[in-house]
Design an enzyme around this catalytic site. Structure first.
Site, PDB file in Angstrom:
ATOM      1  N   GLN A  51      36.196  47.897  35.589  1.00  0.00           N
ATOM      2  CA  GLN A  51      36.172  46.425  35.388  1.00  0.00           C
ATOM      3  C   GLN A  51      35.017  46.127  35.240  1.00  0.00           C
ATOM      4  O   GLN A  51      35.069  44.263  34.868  1.00  0.00           O
ATOM      5  CB  GLN A  51      37.727  46.289  35.770  1.00  0.00           C
ATOM      6  CG  GLN A  51      38.855  46.999  35.508  1.00  0.00           C
ATOM      7  CD  GLN A  51      40.207  46.520  36.415  1.00  0.00           C
ATOM      8  OE1 GLN A  51      40.265  46.841  37.564  1.00  0.00           O
ATOM      9  NE2 GLN A  51      40.864  45.732  35.953  1.00  0.00           N
ATOM     10  N   LEU A  96      43.460  42.874  35.495  1.00  0.00           N
ATOM     11  CA  LEU A  96      42.860  42.122  34.417  1.00  0.00           C
ATOM     12  C   LEU A  96      42.271  42.087  34.007  1.00  0.00           C
ATOM     13  O   LEU A  96      41.769  40.766  33.181  1.00  0.00           O
ATOM     14  CB  LEU A  96      42.216  41.982  36.471  1.00  0.00           C
ATOM     15  CG  LEU A  96      43.040  41.332  37.679  1.00  0.00           C
ATOM     16  CD1 LEU A  96      41.791  41.440  38.425  1.00  0.00           C
ATOM     17  CD2 LEU A  96      43.624  39.853  37.516  1.00  0.00           C
TER      18      LEU A  96
HETATM   19  O1  K1U Z   1      43.357  46.216  38.566  1.00  0.00           O
HETATM   20  C1  K1U Z   1      43.655  45.375  38.075  1.00  0.00           C
HETATM   21  O2  K1U Z   1      43.754  45.562  36.991  1.00  0.00           O
HETATM   22  C2  K1U Z   1      43.937  44.334  39.558  1.00  0.00           C
HETATM   23  C3  K1U Z   1      45.104  44.217  39.539  1.00  0.00           C
HETATM   24  C4  K1U Z   1      46.535  45.631  39.834  1.00  0.00           C
HETATM   25  C5  K1U Z   1      47.785  45.593  40.052  1.00  0.00           C
HETATM   26  C6  K1U Z   1      48.638  44.925  39.425  1.00  0.00           C
HETATM   27  C7  K1U Z   1      50.096  45.441  39.651  1.00  0.00           C
HETATM   28  C8  K1U Z   1      50.326  46.259  39.870  1.00  0.00           C
HETATM   29  C9  K1U Z   1      49.258  47.323  39.972  1.00  0.00           C
HETATM   30  C10 K1U Z   1      47.766  46.939  40.565  1.00  0.00           C
HETATM   31  C11 K1U Z   1      45.773  42.811  39.186  1.00  0.00           C
HETATM   32  O3  K1U Z   1      45.764  42.279  40.858  1.00  0.00           O
HETATM   33  S1  K1U Z   1      46.956  42.491  38.660  1.00  0.00           S
HETATM   34  C12 K1U Z   1      47.299  40.694  39.311  1.00  0.00           C
HETATM   35  C13 K1U Z   1      48.169  40.054  40.446  1.00  0.00           C
HETATM   36  O4  K1U Z   1      49.552  41.286  40.693  1.00  0.00           O
HETATM   37  C14 K1U Z   1      48.821  39.623  40.821  1.00  0.00           C
HETATM   38  C15 K1U Z   1      47.981  38.092  41.698  1.00  0.00           C
HETATM   39  C16 K1U Z   1      48.346  37.668  42.585  1.00  0.00           C
HETATM   40  C17 K1U Z   1      49.108  37.502  42.859  1.00  0.00           C
HETATM   41  C18 K1U Z   1      49.846  38.831  43.192  1.00  0.00           C
HETATM   42  C19 K1U Z   1      49.709  39.625  42.040  1.00  0.00           C
HETATM   43 ZN    ZN Z   2      44.304  47.344  35.894  1.00  0.00          ZN
END
Ligand code: K1U
Ligand code: ZN
Length: 173
Positions: A51, A96
């Site tokens: 990423q 993200l």
């Molecule tokens: O890998 C990534 O793109 C990061 C992703 C991870 C993820 C999120 C949800 C389920 C599985 C894996 C994220 O962090 S998205 C943002 C997010 O979930 C978040 C942001 C702020 C506070 C709490 C959660």
């Molecule tokens: Zn991801």
């Protein structure tokens, strides 16, 4: 420590199977530190090296979400799932690299993971709840897989078109 730019889907680097890390060099230590800073800044609960455009098997995560709770930053090098539960969990995942798009993904509720730490030692740990979802999402990134690959083709296509538009708009700004 540096906040690195996060690649947005579609990008060929997000579809690439990444290479194992052969030794814990200063470069890998710097990558781990930068990835944690980039993840907290986003903000996110996980981030995988592709990423930020690095095609190596490194991921970071911290799924502590409670206000005021101590952070638990983790850096996993060459992570491998060595056992998965029969029981599954459904979680509305985000990414993200696919901002503001969400979709339900079914995954094993518990996994056991083995990895190399920045200390050069092998670690084995079981994960459940959000930690299990997150570590599987991040390991998928290391194998060139995105959460939208689990969605129906039409929904995946819609999200991809939205991301193409977002990238065009960002390039013009
Ligand atoms: O890998 C990534 O793109 C990061 C992703 C991870 C993820 C999120 C949800 C389920 C599985 C894996 C994220 O962090 S998205 C943002 C997010 O979930 C978040 C942001 C702020 C506070 C709490 C959660
Ligand atoms: Zn991801």
């Amino acid at each position: 420590m540096t906040i690195r730019p996060i690649l947005i889907h579609p990008d060929p680097r997000l579809k690439t199977v990444t290479d194992p890390v052969s030794d814990i060099s200063d470069e890998i230590r710097a990558l781990g530190a930068d990835m944690l800073e980039t993840m907290y800044d986003a903000p996110g609960i996980g981030l995988a090296a592709p990423q930020v455009g690095v095609l190596s098997r490194v991921l970071v995560m911290d799924c502590v979400k409670e206000e005021g709770a101590a952070p638990r930053p983790m850096v996993l090098i060459n992570p491998q799932i060595i056992a998965s539960s029969e029981e599954t969990n459904v979680y509305e995942e985000g990414c993200l690299s696919i901002p503001e798009q969400y979709g339900e993904v079914t995954r094993p509720a518990e996994v056991e993971v083995r990895w190399l730490g920045l200390d050069g030692k092998e670690h084995t740990q079981g994960f459940d709840g959000l930690w299990a979802t997150c570590v599987q999402h991040e390991i998928d990134h290391l194998d060139g897989k995105l959460f939208i690959d689990y969605l129906k083709p039409l929904r995946r296509q819609m999200i991809t078109r939205k991301m193409q538009k977002l990238k065009r708009e960002r390039a013009r700004a």
